[in-house]
Enzyme design. Sequence first.
Site, PDB file in Angstrom:
ATOM      1  N   GLU A  15      14.468  24.345  45.163  1.00 39.86           N
ATOM      2  CA  GLU A  15      13.146  24.489  45.785  1.00 39.86           C
ATOM      3  C   GLU A  15      12.883  23.391  46.813  1.00 39.86           C
ATOM      4  O   GLU A  15      11.859  22.702  46.791  1.00 39.86           O
ATOM      5  CB  GLU A  15      12.063  24.499  44.713  1.00 39.86           C
ATOM      6  CG  GLU A  15      12.200  25.666  43.752  1.00 39.86           C
ATOM      7  CD  GLU A  15      11.243  25.616  42.588  1.00 39.86           C
ATOM      8  OE1 GLU A  15      10.972  26.671  41.999  1.00 39.86           O
ATOM      9  OE2 GLU A  15      10.767  24.506  42.253  1.00 39.86           O
TER      10      GLU A  15
ATOM     11  N   GLU B 132      14.842  31.811  39.173  1.00 38.50           N
ATOM     12  CA  GLU B 132      13.805  31.557  38.169  1.00 38.50           C
ATOM     13  C   GLU B 132      12.737  32.642  38.230  1.00 38.50           C
ATOM     14  O   GLU B 132      12.277  33.009  39.312  1.00 38.50           O
ATOM     15  CB  GLU B 132      13.142  30.194  38.373  1.00 38.50           C
ATOM     16  CG  GLU B 132      14.065  29.005  38.228  1.00 38.50           C
ATOM     17  CD  GLU B 132      13.350  27.678  38.473  1.00 38.50           C
ATOM     18  OE1 GLU B 132      12.109  27.631  38.354  1.00 38.50           O
ATOM     19  OE2 GLU B 132      14.041  26.698  38.790  1.00 38.50           O
TER      20      GLU B 132
END
Length: 453
Positions: free
Chosen positions: A166, A353
């Site tokens: 991320e 995720e």
Amino acid sequence: MSFPKEFLWGSSTNAQQFEGAWNKGGKGVTIADVRVIPGMPEEANFEDFKNAAQHYEHLEEDIALYGEMGFGIYRFSMAWSRIFPNGNDEMPNQEGLDFYDRMLKELEKYGIEPVCTLYAYDLPLSLVDQYQGWKSRKCIGDYLKYVDTVTKYFKGRIKYWVPFNEQNFVAGDSLYITGTKAMDDKELFKIEHHLSLAYAQATKIIHKNDSDAKTGGNVGNTCVYPMTCDPRDVEVADNTAFRVGYSYADIYVRGKYSKFYLNRYKQYDLSDVVLEGDLDIIASCEPDFLSLTYYMSSAVDKNSKKPLVGNVVRGLNPYCDKNEWGWTIDPYGFKHFLMDFYHRYQLPILILENGLGHRDVLDENGYAEDDYRIDYLRTHIQRMHEAIEDGVEIIGYLTWSATDLYSTREGFEKRYGFVSVDAKTLKRGKKKSFYWYKKVIETNGEDLNSNLS
């Protein structure tokens, strides 16, 4: 409902929230080991991230449980400080290499394809002390030495590599992610620029060291809606989506800074940050896929002053349910998210995720009737299947998380796993979702029914 035969089912963890053993096996101290989070519930705070879920001591047990569920793929993150305790040691720490060798042997035993994220919010603390970490270009060279070391050492054993977790969230929480706080937007750009240079060069190193390996950038985001069809609301939603998501995917996939991205920094002279040849380095990135993380959607309007809270866009949608932490539950948002990024960038997607945080009630065996988690995952899998039917190429689906781990701001109060962890004894248990996901994998997504009888 059927998925492609080669579709990969699994789940994810990361080192800073899962491994523990912060001072064992020659590991160096990281920014996660000294992290202090104001407002964290007292009952959730046990030595912060130092103990986590002690995967280091439960490695074989944990992976055996993943094998029992039938995982075809598993994402872990490698702790840089297990390989180079100070971040830039002359020689790698053999105990650290041995730990990940053990992990890979266990995954290989059960036929589980590993995905390795090389950096997930756990910079060796020594690099912050030496030169303020990612604020310095020195960090790029030290990171690339680490990447070169592990991709050579584990050549042929890890097919999928993700340089940064991320990476786009640095704009929202540079202190948590890098260990240093950007004091203004120019300093933020400097950190992001150094990460982008490191990412591009990492993709090339990975391909050089293992021609069969695949790599790509990771974007974490919400699906951002306008609150109404008022053009002013739509404009805020568009700007938010570009600022937090697309501008960064342009870097990871297209190897370029968009004008939209650079406009944020137009009042600054960046000539001392972007040096000659830097843009050519970024343009030379070699992505094979784009990895995405998705939990929720958000709705913003013309009055949304700061839609970015922490590292995610927050804006409650009145048409969606939410969990107790205010994260909306929106399966369609997942499909929209997948469709949007795939058709923009035309690269296969690896979902790293997707999951639901909840306060599970565990019995003495660690079992929980977590139908709420099953419902969340089932509806998101159904929408993912629709995206595949509409042409989105998806490599695999990894939930967050395989096992309960130390949530970033709520500790074990907020749980995501199929496998429970007792916060005091660290004993593992199987939740209802464990058996459900096992059935999903066995049927390649055809049986999503929560009735396990």
